[in-house]
Design an enzyme around this catalytic site. Structure first.
Site: not given
Ligand code: NAP
Ligand code: MG
Length: 462
Positions: A170, A245, A279, A369
């Site tokens: 997906k 992750e 990331c 982040e």
């Protein structure tokens, strides 16, 4: 660039169960460039059934033959690399040279590495009076984000297939065309029907159905920490393997003995690359107080050079999110050195390359982040202070250490709570395990460590 109006399930493009679609938008000009079906739990179920049916034969296929299919896949990715780069550029907005070098180039290297690993890995070993077999975990549900759309697919699918697992993917709703192109390459590579299946759709619908599906044996997820926590909880409740992750807030630690100009220059480039949507980006630059003003000047000059050359962020929501973080930085008292919250262009989801100085470790922009082209420069007094600041977030994905000699940098790097550290600008290595300490995730991708995520062990005693 072609948009398929079906799902790739059991070796063919099949109509979706429902009629809803997702519009794919080019972030540079905000134009709709295609539509893909928005899958439902029904599509996910059909794909999982196909993956389950294909599993026994693929698991029993000799590793050398699985390796040959992966080598064919790598060759097709090479043959179609211009098309890959153009597709990523169209739906993610990254400048074409970056798409060619990184978005197309890295998955080719990773697919190649798993073609080789599948052929050479020790799936069987003797331990005293036992033989230990490494067997595939089963059906993998892979859920991927948009920031490195093909890399994140290949980093899951290639090791899963090398291990003998079958997969339902997906992909992110923002970058489904790259995923469809990947499904075409899988078909061309002669990978048997049902071994790889694609369901496009929305996260809370198709993604959640995949994560919760009782016949999925392992969920491998890359994306936000918020969604990752839910997926981990769901997998835990089902006693199911999970790999996560998640986000990062990596530190670029410049020790006083380092080549300051080089460390700052590479550090700024690292943050601005892919418009800050990485990331593992080193979004916090840590500089000794004696070199602080010089570092800020160097960083400002480096960021200004980016000006118009960086691409947009992926969508309007990310643009608004990044701009609100920049506002927050100003409100909390950081000093805006370059860039700012205003849109640099009328059209497209652009954010100016932005540098903050006088950032303190507890500020929101130093803790959360941002996922945009925003660098925070933080001052430290001594090495102990630098270490405390570097380790002072919930994340631990990546980082960098710069010093006059490698031994000094390595000693510092060993004390960082983080999964990977680049020493004096060390290069990306597609064979090195990639993954997080702390809330940056669970498990590792890439290389032999990435392969072992998709294997479980069986011991036979004699
Ligand atoms: P996200 O929502 O976590 O998306 C990652 C993937 O999970 C997408 O395929 C998404 O589908 C799917 N998803 C969303 N909700 C789900 C659910 N309830 N169950 C199962 N799957 C679900 O992340 P995002 O929206 O793309 O980005 C938001 C933030 O995540 C970024 O700002 C950044 O901080 C972080 N991020 C981190 C990484 C990384 O590599 N560590 C990568 C991308 C983003 P949809 O595409 O439909 O949402
Ligand atoms: Mg999302």
């Amino acid at each position: 660039m072609k948009a398929h109006d079906g799902m790739y399930i059991d070796g063919a493009w099949r109509p979706a169960a429902g009629t809803d679609t997702i519009e794919v938008v080019n972030p540079v000009d905000e134009q709709v460039i295609g539509r893909v079906p928005a899958g439902t739990a029904e599509d996910v179920d059909a794909a999982v059934r196909a993956a389950r049916a294909a599993f026994p034969a693929w698991a029993a296929t000799p590793p050398a033959e699985r390796a040959a299919r992966l080598a064919a896949l790598r060759d097709i990715l090479v043959a179609r690399k211009d098309e890959i780069a153009e597709t990523v550029t169209a739906e993610l907005g990254s400048p074409l040279p970056f798409s060619q070098a990184v978005h197309a180039g890295v998955p080719i290297a990773v697919a190649g590495s798993y073609a080789e690993l599948a052929a050479t890995y020790a799936f069987e070993e003797k331990v005293g009076n036992s033989t230990v077999y490494q067997e595939p975990v089963g059906v993998v549900g892979a859920i991927t984000p948009w920031n490195y759309p093909l890399h994140q697919i290949v980093a899951k699918v290639a090791p899963a297939l090398a291990a003998g697992c079958t997969v339902v993917l997906k992909p992110a709703e923002d970058t489904p065309l790259t995923a469809q192109l990947f499904a075409e390459t899988v078909a061309e590579a002669g990978i048997p029907a049902g071994v790889f299946n694609l369901v496009t759709g929305l996260g809370p619908v198709a993604g959640q159905a995949l994560a919760e599906h009782p016949d999925v044996d392992l969920v491998s997820f890359t994306g936000s920490t918020a969604v990752g926590k839910r997926i981990g909880a769901t997998a835990g409740a089902a006693v199911k393997r999970v790999a996560l992750e998640l986000g990062g807030k990596s530190a670029n630690v410049i020790l006083p003995s380092a080549d300051l100009a080089k460390a700052v220059g590479v550090g700024v480039a690292n943050v601005m690359s892919n418009s800050g949507q990485t990331c593992s980006a080193w979004t916090r630059m840590l500089v000794h107080t004696a070199q602080y003003d010089e570092a800020v000047e160097l960083a400002a000059a480096a960021a200004e050079k980016y000006g118009d050359r960086i691409g947009p962020v992926v969508n309007a929501k990310q643009q608004a999110r990044v701009r609100s973080y920049i506002d927050k930085g100003v409100t909390e008292g950081a000093r805006l050195v370059v860039g700012g919250p205003e849109s640099p262009r009328e059209q497209g989801y652009f954010v100016s390359p932005t540098v903050f100085s006088d950032v303190t470790p507890e500020m929101t922009i130093a803790q959360e982040e941002i996922f945009g082209p925003v660098l925070s420069i933080i001052r430290y007094e001594d090495e102990a202070d630098a270490l405390r600041i570097a380790n002072g977030t919930v994340y631990g994905l990546a980082g960098a250490v710069w010093a006059g000699d490698e031994t000094e940098a390595v000693a510092f790097a060993r004390r960082l709570d983080t999964g990977q550290v680049d020493i004096n600008g060390g290069r990306f290595n597609p064979l090195a395990p990639f993954g997080g300490y702390k809330q940056s995730g669970v498990g590792r991708e890439l290389g032999a460590h990435g392969l072992s995520e998709y294997l479980q062990t069986k011991s036979l005693q004699f």
